[in-house]
Design a protein around this motif. Structure first.
Motif, PDB file in Angstrom:
ATOM      1  N   GLY A  39       0.796  -1.217   0.000  1.00  0.00           N
ATOM      2  CA  GLY A  39       0.000   0.000   0.000  1.00  0.00           C
ATOM      3  C   GLY A  39       0.825   1.261   0.000  1.00  0.00           C
ATOM      4  O   GLY A  39       0.529   2.218  -0.720  1.00  0.00           O
ATOM      5  N   SER A  40       1.878   1.292   0.769  1.00  0.00           N
ATOM      6  CA  SER A  40       2.675   2.513   0.850  1.00  0.00           C
ATOM      7  C   SER A  40       3.353   2.811  -0.483  1.00  0.00           C
ATOM      8  O   SER A  40       3.397   3.953  -0.937  1.00  0.00           O
ATOM      9  CB  SER A  40       3.720   2.388   1.957  1.00  0.00           C
ATOM     10  N   ARG A  41       3.879   1.763  -1.145  1.00  0.00           N
ATOM     11  CA  ARG A  41       4.557   1.980  -2.429  1.00  0.00           C
ATOM     12  C   ARG A  41       3.565   2.411  -3.499  1.00  0.00           C
ATOM     13  O   ARG A  41       3.865   3.255  -4.340  1.00  0.00           O
ATOM     14  CB  ARG A  41       5.273   0.699  -2.865  1.00  0.00           C
ATOM     15  N   SER A  42       2.339   1.847  -3.435  1.00  0.00           N
ATOM     16  CA  SER A  42       1.334   2.219  -4.425  1.00  0.00           C
ATOM     17  C   SER A  42       0.984   3.690  -4.308  1.00  0.00           C
ATOM     18  O   SER A  42       0.829   4.396  -5.296  1.00  0.00           O
ATOM     19  CB  SER A  42       0.078   1.364  -4.245  1.00  0.00           C
ATOM     20  N   ARG A  43       0.868   4.185  -3.083  1.00  0.00           N
ATOM     21  CA  ARG A  43       0.545   5.599  -2.905  1.00  0.00           C
ATOM     22  C   ARG A  43       1.708   6.486  -3.356  1.00  0.00           C
ATOM     23  O   ARG A  43       1.515   7.571  -3.897  1.00  0.00           O
ATOM     24  CB  ARG A  43       0.183   5.872  -1.452  1.00  0.00           C
ATOM     25  N   GLU A  44       2.923   6.017  -3.118  1.00  0.00           N
ATOM     26  CA  GLU A  44       4.083   6.796  -3.544  1.00  0.00           C
ATOM     27  C   GLU A  44       4.114   6.955  -5.054  1.00  0.00           C
ATOM     28  O   GLU A  44       4.508   7.986  -5.586  1.00  0.00           O
ATOM     29  CB  GLU A  44       5.371   6.122  -3.070  1.00  0.00           C
ATOM     30  N   THR A  45       3.671   5.934  -5.771  1.00  0.00           N
ATOM     31  CA  THR A  45       3.703   5.984  -7.233  1.00  0.00           C
ATOM     32  C   THR A  45       2.465   6.654  -7.815  1.00  0.00           C
ATOM     33  O   THR A  45       2.357   6.794  -9.031  1.00  0.00           O
ATOM     34  CB  THR A  45       3.821   4.559  -7.811  1.00  0.00           C
ATOM     35  N   GLY A  46       1.513   7.015  -6.958  1.00  0.00           N
ATOM     36  CA  GLY A  46       0.331   7.717  -7.441  1.00  0.00           C
ATOM     37  C   GLY A  46      -0.807   6.823  -7.862  1.00  0.00           C
ATOM     38  O   GLY A  46      -1.770   7.291  -8.481  1.00  0.00           O
ATOM     39  N   GLY A  47      -0.758   5.539  -7.564  1.00  0.00           N
ATOM     40  CA  GLY A  47      -1.827   4.629  -7.954  1.00  0.00           C
ATOM     41  C   GLY A  47      -3.036   4.729  -7.040  1.00  0.00           C
ATOM     42  O   GLY A  47      -2.923   5.100  -5.874  1.00  0.00           O
ATOM     43  N   THR A  48      -4.197   4.388  -7.586  1.00  0.00           N
ATOM     44  CA  THR A  48      -5.431   4.413  -6.793  1.00  0.00           C
ATOM     45  C   THR A  48      -5.858   3.021  -6.344  1.00  0.00           C
ATOM     46  O   THR A  48      -6.769   2.895  -5.533  1.00  0.00           O
ATOM     47  CB  THR A  48      -6.577   5.016  -7.618  1.00  0.00           C
ATOM     48  N   GLY A  49      -5.252   1.979  -6.886  1.00  0.00           N
ATOM     49  CA  GLY A  49      -5.692   0.624  -6.572  1.00  0.00           C
ATOM     50  C   GLY A  49      -6.869   0.170  -7.411  1.00  0.00           C
ATOM     51  O   GLY A  49      -7.462  -0.872  -7.139  1.00  0.00           O
ATOM     52  N   LEU A  50      -7.240   0.949  -8.443  1.00  0.00           N
ATOM     53  CA  LEU A  50      -8.385   0.612  -9.294  1.00  0.00           C
ATOM     54  C   LEU A  50      -7.981   0.279 -10.723  1.00  0.00           C
ATOM     55  O   LEU A  50      -8.810  -0.174 -11.514  1.00  0.00           O
ATOM     56  CB  LEU A  50      -9.378   1.777  -9.320  1.00  0.00           C
ATOM     57  N   GLY A  51      -6.713   0.500 -11.079  1.00  0.00           N
ATOM     58  CA  GLY A  51      -6.285   0.315 -12.464  1.00  0.00           C
ATOM     59  C   GLY A  51      -6.518  -1.077 -12.995  1.00  0.00           C
ATOM     60  O   GLY A  51      -7.084  -1.258 -14.084  1.00  0.00           O
ATOM     61  N   LEU A  52      -6.113  -2.101 -12.241  1.00  0.00           N
ATOM     62  CA  LEU A  52      -6.277  -3.479 -12.717  1.00  0.00           C
ATOM     63  C   LEU A  52      -7.742  -3.917 -12.692  1.00  0.00           C
ATOM     64  O   LEU A  52      -8.144  -4.794 -13.456  1.00  0.00           O
ATOM     65  CB  LEU A  52      -5.413  -4.427 -11.887  1.00  0.00           C
ATOM     66  N   SER A  53      -8.545  -3.318 -11.808  1.00  0.00           N
ATOM     67  CA  SER A  53      -9.990  -3.591 -11.845  1.00  0.00           C
ATOM     68  C   SER A  53     -10.579  -3.085 -13.155  1.00  0.00           C
ATOM     69  O   SER A  53     -11.418  -3.754 -13.772  1.00  0.00           O
ATOM     70  CB  SER A  53     -10.690  -2.909 -10.665  1.00  0.00           C
ATOM     71  N   ILE A  54     -10.135  -1.911 -13.594  1.00  0.00           N
ATOM     72  CA  ILE A  54     -10.594  -1.376 -14.884  1.00  0.00           C
ATOM     73  C   ILE A  54     -10.148  -2.290 -16.019  1.00  0.00           C
ATOM     74  O   ILE A  54     -10.924  -2.606 -16.928  1.00  0.00           O
ATOM     75  CB  ILE A  54     -10.049   0.057 -15.076  1.00  0.00           C
ATOM     76  N   VAL A  55      -8.900  -2.745 -15.976  1.00  0.00           N
ATOM     77  CA  VAL A  55      -8.386  -3.646 -17.011  1.00  0.00           C
ATOM     78  C   VAL A  55      -9.225  -4.920 -17.070  1.00  0.00           C
ATOM     79  O   VAL A  55      -9.622  -5.386 -18.156  1.00  0.00           O
ATOM     80  CB  VAL A  55      -6.905  -3.984 -16.741  1.00  0.00           C
ATOM     81  N   LYS A  56      -9.520  -5.509 -15.911  1.00  0.00           N
ATOM     82  CA  LYS A  56     -10.296  -6.749 -15.870  1.00  0.00           C
ATOM     83  C   LYS A  56     -11.684  -6.542 -16.474  1.00  0.00           C
ATOM     84  O   LYS A  56     -12.158  -7.360 -17.276  1.00  0.00           O
ATOM     85  CB  LYS A  56     -10.438  -7.234 -14.432  1.00  0.00           C
ATOM     86  N   HIS A  57     -12.353  -5.450 -16.115  1.00  0.00           N
ATOM     87  CA  HIS A  57     -13.689  -5.191 -16.649  1.00  0.00           C
ATOM     88  C   HIS A  57     -13.647  -4.985 -18.159  1.00  0.00           C
ATOM     89  O   HIS A  57     -14.512  -5.489 -18.890  1.00  0.00           O
ATOM     90  CB  HIS A  57     -14.299  -3.968 -15.962  1.00  0.00           C
ATOM     91  N   VAL A  58     -12.662  -4.261 -18.636  1.00  0.00           N
ATOM     92  CA  VAL A  58     -12.570  -4.004 -20.076  1.00  0.00           C
ATOM     93  C   VAL A  58     -12.376  -5.308 -20.850  1.00  0.00           C
ATOM     94  O   VAL A  58     -13.077  -5.579 -21.836  1.00  0.00           O
ATOM     95  CB  VAL A  58     -11.416  -3.019 -20.385  1.00  0.00           C
ATOM     96  N   ILE A  59     -11.437  -6.134 -20.421  1.00  0.00           N
ATOM     97  CA  ILE A  59     -11.146  -7.358 -21.176  1.00  0.00           C
ATOM     98  C   ILE A  59     -12.316  -8.335 -21.104  1.00  0.00           C
ATOM     99  O   ILE A  59     -12.627  -9.029 -22.088  1.00  0.00           O
ATOM    100  CB  ILE A  59      -9.821  -8.011 -20.690  1.00  0.00           C
ATOM    101  N   GLN A  60     -13.004  -8.392 -19.975  1.00  0.00           N
ATOM    102  CA  GLN A  60     -14.173  -9.265 -19.874  1.00  0.00           C
ATOM    103  C   GLN A  60     -15.302  -8.773 -20.766  1.00  0.00           C
ATOM    104  O   GLN A  60     -16.014  -9.577 -21.369  1.00  0.00           O
ATOM    105  CB  GLN A  60     -14.636  -9.354 -18.422  1.00  0.00           C
ATOM    106  N   ARG A  61     -15.476  -7.457 -20.838  1.00  0.00           N
ATOM    107  CA  ARG A  61     -16.524  -6.911 -21.706  1.00  0.00           C
ATOM    108  C   ARG A  61     -16.236  -7.172 -23.181  1.00  0.00           C
ATOM    109  O   ARG A  61     -17.151  -7.170 -24.000  1.00  0.00           O
ATOM    110  CB  ARG A  61     -16.678  -5.410 -21.457  1.00  0.00           C
TER     111      ARG A  61
END
Length: 450
Positions: A385-407
């Motif tokens: 979690g700490s590294r993700s925040r340092e890099t500016g990630g929201t934790g939702l990027g791969l969820s978006i990827v999964k939804h797109v590819i499934q659709r």
């Protein structure tokens, strides 16, 4: 009573005929009266014997399977046999109709979305549909007449059944630990019980995900809001130098951008979940997707990484342009963010032998532990979690990827090992791939790329 008078008349005729013959036979011996009495008795005896034989034929039929027709005699026994046969056939027809109704009723219960089980007064299984058998781990035929608590030993369910307090359902893990069951019991008849079961595993999982989602969103929003609130209070109450004021405003801008990014990703997910499936007749040029992703990657990397973009064949993808670009740029952005300076990021498009095709995003970054891989696409799930925040990630990027590819009817494959980097594959089915053609339509800006 059409048989009564002929029957009486037949006895009278046999008696008179026998008496007459006896009188004639006894006259030469001067025993006409005795001969008449004996002849009359013998006539009646013959009538009774004949009557008894017909009655015995009917009795033999009644003692049998009753499948064939009754003896076709005249008179009393004939009518009795006919009426008995008609009553038997009527009962058989009623039984067949009732059996058909029962089979139809049970087939309706079999089609029920809930498990249904019938228990007798001793809590023994009288019947259950296949869904209830699946829920409780039973055999619907072999386990009939078995005591239910001998087969289902979950303590909460056993206590619920014995307490006889059935106002509310009981929830407990299904036998074998395959999920969660909700069971409701209703009494009927003389001590009989109807057991209704429902698999609520998905509902419980969805409810848990909803609670976690709300908690995570609240947490993610609270942190930048707390920082902004503190900086605003600092600006209001403390005299700051120009350098300090610029630094505070810069940090406030970063936190504001973080909230904007989070809200944008949440809106993207809501749009993906609520919109129709992407069209299968609108084609997107793969080379332009790659060019756009490469431009974003070089801007983010600022020459700190070795970037390689390669398309092995010109092709088109059928679907929503913005969604496809978002999925690809999310993967490329993550690869750059989690790859140390000097590392290598490769992005490749390649057809597959079965007619499908894939984007491959491979990096030489920090890698991911094996136990984290199944949960990577969960919302707000972070390996660190700490590294993700340092890099500016929201934790939702791969969820978006999964939804797109499934659709788009495809799948996301992830391979990673700590210290050796990660490889993400977006695999598209052959129906959405057209190799050897390029579309002139420009690609729009990505949606929700984080």
């Amino acid at each position: 009573m059409s048989w009564f008078l002929p029957r009486v008349l037949a006895y009278v005729v046999m008696m008179l005929g026998g008496g007459l013959l006896g009188r004639i036979a006894g006259t030469p011996f001067h025993m006409s009266t005795s001969g008449m009495v004996v002849g009359a008795g013998m006539g009646v005896a013959l009538a009774v014997l004949f009557d008894g034989l017909r009655g015995r034929r009917l009795l033999v039929w009644l003692r049998g399977s009753l499948q064939g027709p009754a003896p076709r005699d005249t008179g009393f026994w004939g009518e009795l046999g006919y009426r008995v046969e008609r009553a038997v056939r009527s009962r058989e027809m009623v039984a067949v109709q009732e059996k058909a109704r029962l089979a139809q009723f049970l087939s309706g219960i079999e089609a029920s979305p809930n498990g249904v089980m019938l228990l007798n007064a001793n809590d023994q299984i009288d019947w259950c549909n296949h869904l209830a058998a699946e829920h409780f781990g039973l055999d619907p035929v072999r386990d009939r007449s078995q005591h239910l608590t001998n087969l289902v030993r979950a303590p909460s369910f056993v206590a619920y059944l014995r307490a006889r307090q059935f106002e509310q359902p009981v929830v407990f893990p299904s036998p074998g630990g395959r999920g969660t069951l909700s069971v409701l019991i209703r009494g009927y008849g003389d001590g009989l019980k109807l057991v209704l079961s429902q698999d609520i595993t998905e509902r419980e999982r969805a409810e848990t995900m909803r609670r976690d989602f709300v908690a995570n969103v609240s947490h993610e929003m609270r942190t930048p809001l707390t920082v902004l609130s503190g900086f605003i209070e600092t600006l209001v109450n403390l005299p700051l130098t120009e350098v300090e004021r610029k630094r505070v405003l810069s940090l406030m801008g970063q936190q504001t951008a973080r909230m904007q990014t989070l809200v944008s990703d949440l809106l993207t997910l809501a749009q993906l979940e609520g919109s129709p499936r992407p069209p299968s007749d609108r084609w997107v040029d793969v080379d332009k997707l790659m060019q756009h992703a490469e431009g974003d990657a070089r801007t983010l990397s600022r020459e700190r990484h070795q970037l390689v973009f390669e398309s092995l064949a010109p092709a088109q993808l059928a679907g929503a342009e913005g969604e496809l670009l978002s999925a690809l740029t999310n993967l490329v952005t993550n690869a750059i963010r989690y790859t140390p300076d000097g590392g290598r990021v490769e992005v490749r498009w390649q057809p597959r032998a079965d007619g499908s095709a894939e984007f491959i995003v491979k990096d030489s970054g920090i890698g991911i532990e094996k136990e984290h891989l199944p949960r990577l696409t969960e919302r707000f799930y972070r390996v660190d979690g700490s590294r993700s925040r340092e890099t500016g990630g929201t934790g939702l990027g791969l969820s978006i990827v999964k939804h797109v590819i499934q659709r788009h009817g495809g799948e996301l494959d992830v391979q990673s090992e700590p210290g050796k980097g990660s490889e993400f594959r977006l695999i598209f089915p052959s129906l959405r791939v057209r190799v050897g053609q390029a579309a002139p339509v420009p690609v729009p800006q990505a949606v929700g790329a984080r």
